[in-house]
Design a protein around this motif. Sequence first.
Motif, PDB file in Angstrom:
ATOM      1  N   UNK A  34      -9.820   6.496  -3.948  1.00  0.00           N
ATOM      2  CA  UNK A  34     -11.209   6.916  -4.106  1.00  0.00           C
ATOM      3  C   UNK A  34     -11.803   7.448  -2.816  1.00  0.00           C
ATOM      4  N   UNK A  35     -11.010   7.484  -1.740  1.00  0.00           N
ATOM      5  CA  UNK A  35     -11.502   8.006  -0.469  1.00  0.00           C
ATOM      6  C   UNK A  35     -12.290   6.996   0.333  1.00  0.00           C
ATOM      7  N   UNK A  36     -12.069   5.702   0.063  1.00  0.00           N
ATOM      8  CA  UNK A  36     -12.776   4.641   0.770  1.00  0.00           C
ATOM      9  C   UNK A  36     -11.816   3.982   1.755  1.00  0.00           C
ATOM     10  N   UNK A  37     -12.169   3.996   3.035  1.00  0.00           N
ATOM     11  CA  UNK A  37     -11.327   3.341   4.036  1.00  0.00           C
ATOM     12  C   UNK A  37     -11.382   1.830   3.819  1.00  0.00           C
ATOM     13  N   UNK A  38     -10.222   1.205   3.729  1.00  0.00           N
ATOM     14  CA  UNK A  38     -10.147  -0.221   3.438  1.00  0.00           C
ATOM     15  C   UNK A  38      -9.363  -0.925   4.538  1.00  0.00           C
ATOM     16  N   UNK A  39      -9.750  -2.145   4.831  1.00  0.00           N
ATOM     17  CA  UNK A  39      -9.083  -2.926   5.873  1.00  0.00           C
ATOM     18  C   UNK A  39      -7.600  -3.080   5.560  1.00  0.00           C
ATOM     19  N   UNK A  40      -6.769  -2.739   6.538  1.00  0.00           N
ATOM     20  CA  UNK A  40      -5.333  -2.923   6.398  1.00  0.00           C
ATOM     21  C   UNK A  40      -4.605  -1.789   5.715  1.00  0.00           C
ATOM     22  N   UNK A  41      -5.299  -0.681   5.445  1.00  0.00           N
ATOM     23  CA  UNK A  41      -4.621   0.409   4.737  1.00  0.00           C
ATOM     24  C   UNK A  41      -3.505   1.027   5.573  1.00  0.00           C
ATOM     25  N   UNK A  42      -3.570   0.857   6.899  1.00  0.00           N
ATOM     26  CA  UNK A  42      -2.514   1.408   7.766  1.00  0.00           C
ATOM     27  C   UNK A  42      -1.149   0.798   7.476  1.00  0.00           C
ATOM     28  N   UNK A  43      -1.128  -0.403   6.882  1.00  0.00           N
ATOM     29  CA  UNK A  43       0.147  -1.045   6.582  1.00  0.00           C
ATOM     30  C   UNK A  43       0.950  -0.270   5.544  1.00  0.00           C
ATOM     31  N   UNK A  44       0.278   0.578   4.754  1.00  0.00           N
ATOM     32  CA  UNK A  44       0.961   1.367   3.724  1.00  0.00           C
ATOM     33  C   UNK A  44       1.354   2.753   4.219  1.00  0.00           C
ATOM     34  N   UNK A  45       1.162   3.030   5.507  1.00  0.00           N
ATOM     35  CA  UNK A  45       1.429   4.370   6.037  1.00  0.00           C
ATOM     36  C   UNK A  45       2.830   4.889   5.712  1.00  0.00           C
ATOM     37  N   UNK A  46       3.903   4.054   5.770  1.00  0.00           N
ATOM     38  CA  UNK A  46       5.240   4.601   5.511  1.00  0.00           C
ATOM     39  C   UNK A  46       5.406   5.238   4.137  1.00  0.00           C
ATOM     40  N   UNK A  47       4.611   4.796   3.140  1.00  0.00           N
ATOM     41  CA  UNK A  47       4.762   5.354   1.794  1.00  0.00           C
ATOM     42  C   UNK A  47       3.645   6.342   1.452  1.00  0.00           C
TER      43      UNK A  47
END
Length: 492
Positions: free
Chosen positions: A265-278
């Motif tokens: 939805x385009x909302x920055x969420x805490x910890x989203x960087x952990x999914x960067x590889x996918x």
Amino acid sequence: MSLAGLTAAVLADPGLREALADAQAPAHRTLELTGPGALRPFVVAGLVDAGRTVLAVTATSREAEDLVAELGDLVDPATVGYFPSWETLPHERLSPRSDTVGRRLAILRRLSHPGDDPTNGPLKVVVAPVRSILQPQVKGLGDLEPVELEVGGAADLDDVVRRLVDAAYTRVDLVEKRGEFAVRGGIVDVFPPTEEHPLRVEFWGDDVEEIRSFAVADQRTLDKLDRLWAPPCRELLLTDDVRRRAAELGRAHPQLLELTDKIAAGIAVEGMESLAPVLVDELELLIDLMPDDTQVLMLDPERARTRAHDLVATSEEFLAASWAAAAGGGAAPIDLGAASYRELADVREHALTRDLGWWSLSPFGIDDDGGAAISTSSTSEAPQYRGDVERAIADLDRWRGEGYRVVVIHPGHGPAERMVEALGERDVPARLLETLDAEPPAGVVEVTCGALTHGLVDETHRIAILTGEDISGQRASTRDMRRMPARRKRQI
């Protein structure tokens, strides 16, 4: 660069001369230096003078910050950058602080696309804790464009707002934290993560009329500035492609919907960087963005290796535990191993594959990495006096009488003045100097201000350097001292 005049004297050691000659016309890609820790900033300065870009790697963040402060006395501070590490683990569902991300992206931008201003120009030295060089990052971060405005320039206000949102700044009513911005009529308040204070940009139509820094507490203006340079606040930006992939990931793995729905939805969420590889195509290392003339300098390699080993082990344990728990006790739902810390040996091999030089400087003996070995046998750590000022002054007078170049470095102007007075009371000639020249005054103890934390003694080339910490045994806050204006330093 108040201590630049010392560099040639300290680097007169035959081993260091041989090493720096090799840096100018490389015969060895790997080199193992042995010498005291006090040599670190001087070796870096010597490599810069030899025409190399330096990536100096320390075991800890504290050591990296101290080295940046020390280098400011030996090379142009505008060409020295600190590349911090995340405060979180790569797989942790916590995002790094916006100021950390901003400082990292500012360095990557200067490496990939240096600007014309001293604050964003080319870098000659990048100082990083070992954690920073082990962690993969999203490829192309150096290509992210900062929001840049100059007084007298033109910019569409709506376009500036859109660019700030795209750069992961949060729109608020009143700016209080880094990574936030607010809009009121023709005024935009922005708190770039690399700035000490937020900036207020006043528009007159599409013209940038004025840029000022202001205090968060009372909104009072502090200083007028010529430009605003605001790098992004996150290392994973919510582009259309990232949002699409997040939606697909949520449909395939419902247990991740808590994260993926908001990202989609385009909302920055805490910890989203952990999914960067996918969510992105490729990751890269800091080594990949360094120029071709880079010389990697590993400081205290044994401690750095130990630290790297512990980081890799902790990260892997956390990955297995956290994602297994997220999957209800089963196997991790997706493979995020690409974001794991690399082994230090693999980073070294990658650097050598790029044909970058890899040196180490160890205080306790030759680092067994198979490279050429050089020892700085004539240089040793300065004595530690632990508050015994009388013994320190006696040694200073003895060295002076034996024809040494004797230098005492204090972090503040007040302690330096008191040292000159103490030497004078004991009939030891001393002079307080703003900067040190390559040719010192004969028979006089030179006292100056600087950020060096440890001194050294070279009996062969007759030079002795003591710092305030060597004499008092107490650590001064050099980083805070360097941020004070000159008039404040003199009052201490």
